[in-house]
Design a protein around this motif. Structure first.
Motif, PDB file in Angstrom:
ATOM      1  N   GLU A 173       0.834  -1.198   0.000  1.00  0.00           N
ATOM      2  CA  GLU A 173       0.000   0.000   0.000  1.00  0.00           C
ATOM      3  C   GLU A 173       0.874   1.256   0.000  1.00  0.00           C
ATOM      4  O   GLU A 173       0.630   2.196  -0.768  1.00  0.00           O
ATOM      5  N   GLN A 174       1.900   1.281   0.861  1.00  0.00           N
ATOM      6  CA  GLN A 174       2.739   2.475   1.013  1.00  0.00           C
ATOM      7  C   GLN A 174       3.509   2.797  -0.264  1.00  0.00           C
ATOM      8  O   GLN A 174       3.656   3.960  -0.639  1.00  0.00           O
ATOM      9  N   LEU A 175       3.989   1.771  -0.939  1.00  0.00           N
ATOM     10  CA  LEU A 175       4.830   1.993  -2.113  1.00  0.00           C
ATOM     11  C   LEU A 175       4.034   2.164  -3.401  1.00  0.00           C
ATOM     12  O   LEU A 175       4.489   2.859  -4.315  1.00  0.00           O
ATOM     13  N   PHE A 176       2.848   1.526  -3.488  1.00  0.00           N
ATOM     14  CA  PHE A 176       2.144   1.483  -4.762  1.00  0.00           C
ATOM     15  C   PHE A 176       0.679   1.895  -4.672  1.00  0.00           C
ATOM     16  O   PHE A 176       0.308   2.939  -5.216  1.00  0.00           O
ATOM     17  N   ARG A 177      -0.160   1.107  -4.020  1.00  0.00           N
ATOM     18  CA  ARG A 177      -1.606   1.299  -4.161  1.00  0.00           C
ATOM     19  C   ARG A 177      -2.109   2.609  -3.570  1.00  0.00           C
ATOM     20  O   ARG A 177      -2.952   3.283  -4.168  1.00  0.00           O
ATOM     21  N   GLU A 178      -1.627   2.958  -2.395  1.00  0.00           N
ATOM     22  CA  GLU A 178      -2.092   4.185  -1.746  1.00  0.00           C
ATOM     23  C   GLU A 178      -1.192   5.380  -2.035  1.00  0.00           C
ATOM     24  O   GLU A 178      -1.556   6.517  -1.755  1.00  0.00           O
ATOM     25  N   ALA A 179      -0.015   5.139  -2.571  1.00  0.00           N
ATOM     26  CA  ALA A 179       0.918   6.235  -2.847  1.00  0.00           C
ATOM     27  C   ALA A 179       0.397   7.089  -3.996  1.00  0.00           C
ATOM     28  O   ALA A 179      -0.133   6.578  -4.976  1.00  0.00           O
ATOM     29  N   ARG A 180       0.577   8.382  -3.862  1.00  0.00           N
ATOM     30  CA  ARG A 180       0.081   9.308  -4.870  1.00  0.00           C
ATOM     31  C   ARG A 180       1.116  10.393  -5.134  1.00  0.00           C
ATOM     32  O   ARG A 180       2.024  10.610  -4.342  1.00  0.00           O
ATOM     33  N   THR A 181       0.951  11.084  -6.242  1.00  0.00           N
ATOM     34  CA  THR A 181       1.773  12.255  -6.527  1.00  0.00           C
ATOM     35  C   THR A 181       1.233  13.429  -5.719  1.00  0.00           C
ATOM     36  O   THR A 181       0.073  13.811  -5.879  1.00  0.00           O
ATOM     37  N   ALA A 182       2.075  13.984  -4.864  1.00  0.00           N
ATOM     38  CA  ALA A 182       1.635  15.075  -3.996  1.00  0.00           C
ATOM     39  C   ALA A 182       1.777  16.417  -4.706  1.00  0.00           C
ATOM     40  O   ALA A 182       2.765  16.672  -5.397  1.00  0.00           O
ATOM     41  N   ASN A 183       0.782  17.267  -4.522  1.00  0.00           N
ATOM     42  CA  ASN A 183       0.790  18.602  -5.119  1.00  0.00           C
ATOM     43  C   ASN A 183       0.868  19.714  -4.079  1.00  0.00           C
ATOM     44  O   ASN A 183       1.148  20.862  -4.432  1.00  0.00           O
ATOM     45  N   THR A 184       0.644  19.383  -2.811  1.00  0.00           N
ATOM     46  CA  THR A 184       0.870  20.322  -1.713  1.00  0.00           C
ATOM     47  C   THR A 184       1.592  19.579  -0.600  1.00  0.00           C
ATOM     48  O   THR A 184       1.509  18.353  -0.489  1.00  0.00           O
ATOM     49  N   PHE A 185       2.297  20.351   0.225  1.00  0.00           N
ATOM     50  CA  PHE A 185       3.093  19.763   1.295  1.00  0.00           C
ATOM     51  C   PHE A 185       2.942  20.584   2.564  1.00  0.00           C
ATOM     52  O   PHE A 185       2.618  21.768   2.529  1.00  0.00           O
ATOM     53  N   THR A 186       3.227  19.945   3.705  1.00  0.00           N
ATOM     54  CA  THR A 186       3.310  20.673   4.962  1.00  0.00           C
ATOM     55  C   THR A 186       4.638  21.426   5.008  1.00  0.00           C
ATOM     56  O   THR A 186       5.475  21.303   4.119  1.00  0.00           O
ATOM     57  N   ASP A 187       4.838  22.175   6.094  1.00  0.00           N
ATOM     58  CA  ASP A 187       6.081  22.928   6.262  1.00  0.00           C
ATOM     59  C   ASP A 187       7.193  22.089   6.888  1.00  0.00           C
ATOM     60  O   ASP A 187       8.312  22.590   7.074  1.00  0.00           O
ATOM     61  N   GLU A 188       6.909  20.832   7.226  1.00  0.00           N
ATOM     62  CA  GLU A 188       7.926  19.995   7.869  1.00  0.00           C
ATOM     63  C   GLU A 188       9.125  19.816   6.940  1.00  0.00           C
ATOM     64  O   GLU A 188       8.968  19.385   5.797  1.00  0.00           O
ATOM     65  N   PRO A 189      10.326  20.135   7.410  1.00  0.00           N
ATOM     66  CA  PRO A 189      11.491  20.042   6.522  1.00  0.00           C
ATOM     67  C   PRO A 189      11.868  18.604   6.199  1.00  0.00           C
ATOM     68  O   PRO A 189      11.550  17.679   6.948  1.00  0.00           O
ATOM     69  N   VAL A 190      12.550  18.440   5.077  1.00  0.00           N
ATOM     70  CA  VAL A 190      13.157  17.170   4.698  1.00  0.00           C
ATOM     71  C   VAL A 190      14.645  17.302   4.956  1.00  0.00           C
ATOM     72  O   VAL A 190      15.309  18.168   4.380  1.00  0.00           O
ATOM     73  N   THR A 191      15.178  16.454   5.818  1.00  0.00           N
ATOM     74  CA  THR A 191      16.552  16.603   6.265  1.00  0.00           C
ATOM     75  C   THR A 191      17.529  15.908   5.311  1.00  0.00           C
ATOM     76  O   THR A 191      17.161  15.029   4.534  1.00  0.00           O
ATOM     77  N   ASP A 192      18.792  16.298   5.424  1.00  0.00           N
ATOM     78  CA  ASP A 192      19.837  15.617   4.661  1.00  0.00           C
ATOM     79  C   ASP A 192      19.918  14.148   5.056  1.00  0.00           C
ATOM     80  O   ASP A 192      20.225  13.288   4.226  1.00  0.00           O
ATOM     81  N   GLU A 193      19.664  13.871   6.343  1.00  0.00           N
ATOM     82  CA  GLU A 193      19.704  12.482   6.799  1.00  0.00           C
ATOM     83  C   GLU A 193      18.628  11.648   6.132  1.00  0.00           C
ATOM     84  O   GLU A 193      18.860  10.474   5.769  1.00  0.00           O
ATOM     85  N   GLN A 194      17.440  12.211   5.923  1.00  0.00           N
ATOM     86  CA  GLN A 194      16.382  11.484   5.217  1.00  0.00           C
ATOM     87  C   GLN A 194      16.766  11.227   3.761  1.00  0.00           C
ATOM     88  O   GLN A 194      16.560  10.128   3.240  1.00  0.00           O
ATOM     89  N   VAL A 195      17.332  12.234   3.111  1.00  0.00           N
ATOM     90  CA  VAL A 195      17.736  12.059   1.712  1.00  0.00           C
ATOM     91  C   VAL A 195      18.851  11.028   1.607  1.00  0.00           C
ATOM     92  O   VAL A 195      18.857  10.186   0.692  1.00  0.00           O
ATOM     93  N   ARG A 196      19.787  11.040   2.539  1.00  0.00           N
ATOM     94  CA  ARG A 196      20.861  10.041   2.526  1.00  0.00           C
ATOM     95  C   ARG A 196      20.294   8.635   2.691  1.00  0.00           C
ATOM     96  O   ARG A 196      20.731   7.689   2.023  1.00  0.00           O
ATOM     97  N   ALA A 197      19.318   8.475   3.587  1.00  0.00           N
ATOM     98  CA  ALA A 197      18.707   7.166   3.795  1.00  0.00           C
ATOM     99  C   ALA A 197      18.002   6.690   2.525  1.00  0.00           C
ATOM    100  O   ALA A 197      18.075   5.507   2.167  1.00  0.00           O
TER     101      ALA A 197
END
Length: 202
Positions: A17-41
């Motif tokens: 579900e997380q990777l395919f069926r329920e996953a969608r292309t997001a067009n708006t986002f919250t203000d929560e930052p995306v960290t370098d650690e998340q991108v590295r992971a």
């Protein structure tokens, strides 16, 4: 999130579900930052996915500074400007046409892979094809990290390349916004082709 048990698929229903069926292309986002650690992971997961002869031509440029974000927004199509300007993170995904410089000199099944690609007239098309595969892996990696991706191809590619990659060896494939989905993030789910429309046997 609803879980569906699918025979012959060995990852958990929740992962499906997380990777395919329920996953969608997001067009708006919250203000929560995306960290370098998340991108590295994300990268440390998706780097293991295959490319032809282990070319690995994908390059990712994280657009973090306000000045760089403003420049990027200026190259986006009108419908993509606002969401690119407001996303926690925008990533320019490119194909490095000089990927062969990172190949080992000896690489089976081509003993002199680096020299082979240095002379190969199809190096750019190979870089584009394999980096495009890696774009798909990157999107799945974003989803695996519990984030949403908003991949876009509506932009002035030549403008981005001249502005961000003046050395001339990067070909822009996609700009992907990344973050936690915000209010009204999803467009209605569009239909997918059925098995018999896609798969045939010979």
């Amino acid at each position: 999130m609803t879980s569906t048990t699918t025979p012959h698929i060995t990852i958990s229903p929740e992962s499906q579900e997380q990777l395919f069926r329920e996953a969608r292309t997001a067009n708006t986002f919250t203000d929560e930052p995306v960290t370098d650690e998340q991108v590295r992971a994300i990268y440390d997961l998706v780097k293991w996915a295959p490319t032809s002869m282990n070319q690995q031509p994908l390059r990712a440029t994280l657009v973090r500074s306000p000045e760089a974000r403003e420049r990027l927004v200026g190259h986006m199509a009108d419908g993509n400007k606002e969401k690119t300007g407001n996303a926690p993170l925008a990533v320019i995904l490119t194909a490095d046409t000089d990927f062969h410089e990172h190949l080992p000199s000896q690489f089976p099944p081509v003993p002199n892979a680096k020299d082979f690609f240095a002379e190969a007239t199809g190096r750019e098309s190979s870089a584009r094809l394999n980096a495009t595969l890696q774009v798909g892996y990157f999107i799945l990696g974003v989803r695996a990290a519990g984030l949403a991706a908003g991949p876009m191809t509506g932009f002035d590619a030549a403008g981005i390349e001249a502005d961000f990659f003046p050395e001339g060896n990067q070909r822009v494939l996609a700009v992907v916004n990344v973050g936690r989905p915000g209010p009204d993030a999803w467009y209605p789910r569009l239909p997918r082709l059925e098995y018999d429309q896609v798969v045939s046997s010979v």
